[in-house]
Design an enzyme around this catalytic site. Structure first.
Site, PDB file in Angstrom:
ATOM      1  N   LEU A   1      38.810 -35.245 -15.107  1.00  0.00           N
ATOM      2  CA  LEU A   1      40.113 -35.278 -15.776  1.00  0.00           C
ATOM      3  C   LEU A   1      41.157 -34.311 -15.217  1.00  0.00           C
ATOM      4  CD1 LEU A   1      38.928 -35.880 -19.449  1.00  0.00           C
ATOM      5  CD2 LEU A   1      39.340 -37.506 -17.605  1.00  0.00           C
TER       6      LEU A   1
ATOM      7  N   SER B   1      28.062 -40.782 -17.983  1.00  0.00           N
ATOM      8  CA  SER B   1      27.255 -42.016 -17.924  1.00  0.00           C
ATOM      9  C   SER B   1      27.435 -42.710 -16.572  1.00  0.00           C
ATOM     10  CB  SER B   1      27.603 -42.965 -19.077  1.00  0.00           C
ATOM     11  OG  SER B   1      28.887 -43.510 -18.915  1.00  0.00           O
ATOM     12  N   ASN B   2      28.637 -42.652 -16.011  1.00  0.00           N
ATOM     13  CA  ASN B   2      28.843 -43.255 -14.682  1.00  0.00           C
ATOM     14  C   ASN B   2      28.066 -42.494 -13.613  1.00  0.00           C
ATOM     15  OD1 ASN B   2      30.821 -45.603 -14.530  1.00  0.00           O
ATOM     16  ND2 ASN B   2      31.836 -44.225 -15.975  1.00  0.00           N
TER      17      ASN B   2
ATOM     18  N   ASP C   1      46.504 -41.717 -10.147  1.00  0.00           N
ATOM     19  CA  ASP C   1      46.201 -43.147 -10.320  1.00  0.00           C
ATOM     20  C   ASP C   1      47.045 -44.092  -9.463  1.00  0.00           C
ATOM     21  OD1 ASP C   1      44.306 -42.405 -12.237  1.00  0.00           O
ATOM     22  OD2 ASP C   1      45.775 -42.516 -13.861  1.00  0.00           O
TER      23      ASP C   1
ATOM     24  N   HIS D   1      39.238 -45.787 -12.919  1.00  0.00           N
ATOM     25  CA  HIS D   1      40.164 -45.662 -14.049  1.00  0.00           C
ATOM     26  C   HIS D   1      39.848 -46.765 -15.058  1.00  0.00           C
ATOM     27  CE1 HIS D   1      43.744 -44.253 -16.070  1.00  0.00           C
ATOM     28  NE2 HIS D   1      44.023 -45.518 -16.319  1.00  0.00           N
TER      29      HIS D   1
ATOM     30  N   ASN E   1      38.361 -42.965  -7.109  1.00  0.00           N
ATOM     31  CA  ASN E   1      38.365 -42.698  -8.540  1.00  0.00           C
ATOM     32  C   ASN E   1      38.133 -44.000  -9.294  1.00  0.00           C
ATOM     33  OD1 ASN E   1      38.942 -41.331 -11.068  1.00  0.00           O
ATOM     34  ND2 ASN E   1      40.973 -42.291 -11.019  1.00  0.00           N
TER      35      ASN E   1
END
Ligand code: GAR
Length: 234
Positions: A129, A57-58, A189, A148, A146
């Site tokens: 992922l 969706s992004n 991250d 998150h 990225n």
């Protein structure tokens, strides 16, 4: 000769009037048209690859937002999961896609030749992922970002993705969650933060309802943040 003289005069006056960049942009377009400057050398277009593993969706929002953009083009979708929704999105929106497999990504050439073939300048991870191999980070220094689905540095790291993040946030009794857009380095991250936005967690929230709120934040902010990071407003 006359044409060139005119261009030089234009640029000189542009510089004198403090409007150099405006006139230079106009000149570059003209030089490309005349075949003097090739499009490849005209680095006015940043070509991005979106890496995604799931529904996408992004990716869809980013493609739609950048459709027809003057200087940013979504040139490739990279996916590690056969049958993932993002592959259909790529097909329906006419963006080329590349399905990658583990062995070559982590122990081989990390698909650098394909990224080069598509002239990729910048990488956006949108629900991707797998960890990004060091060789890819080295090939795109500070050129990978990225998203998150939590307020890093909390609820990040290995195994923290999608629903697992929202379950952990709710289990900890947090009163708010949000999104973090950050640069990618060799630690999951942990790269420098670019943008965060928050949402309130209400009493009845479930992992699913929280996921919806987070997706809404992502869709509202990710495309614009990409445009801002690249410094290129349409
Ligand atoms: C997004 O919420 C994104 O933040 C998350 O996966 C979802 C993908 O949704 N990413 C991670 O959890 C990365 N650790 P989408 O496929 O609909 O764009």
């Amino acid at each position: 000769m006359l044409v060139f003289g005119y261009q030089v005069i234009l640029l000189t006056f542009g510089a004198l009037l403090g409007q150099w960049s405006f006139f230079w942009k106009y000149e570059k377009k003209l030089l490309v048209k005349l075949g003097i400057l090739s499009k490849a050398r005209n680095k006015d277009v940043t070509r991005i690859a979106i890496f995604a593993s799931g529904a996408g969706s992004n990716a869809a929002k980013i493609i739609d937002y950048l459709e027809g953009h003057r200087s940013i083009k979504v040139a490739l979708i990279v996916c590690n999961k056969p049958g993932a929704g993002v592959l259909q999105i790529a097909a329906s929106k006419g963006v080329p896609s590349l399905l990658i497999e583990k062995e070559r990504f982590f122990s081989g050439d990390a698909y650098l030749p394909e990224l080069k073939k598509h002239k990729i300048d910048f990488i956006v991870l949108a629900g991707f992922l797998w960890k990004v191999p060091v060789s890819l980070i080295a090939a795109f220094p500070n050129h990978i970002i990225n998203i998150h689905p939590a307020l890093l540095p909390k609820y990040g790291g290995k195994g923290m993705y999608g629903m697992k993040v929202h379950e952990a946030v709710l289990a900890a009794g947090e009163k708010e969650s949000g999104i973090t857009i950050h640069y990618v380095n060799e630690h999951f991250d942990e790269g420098e933060h670019i943008f965060q936005a928050k949402t309130v967690i209400e009493a009845g929230d479930t992992p699913e309802s929280l996921a919806q709120k987070i997706h809404a934040l992502e869709h509202a902010h990710f495309p614009e943040t990409i445009e801002r990071v690249l410094g290129r407003k349409s």
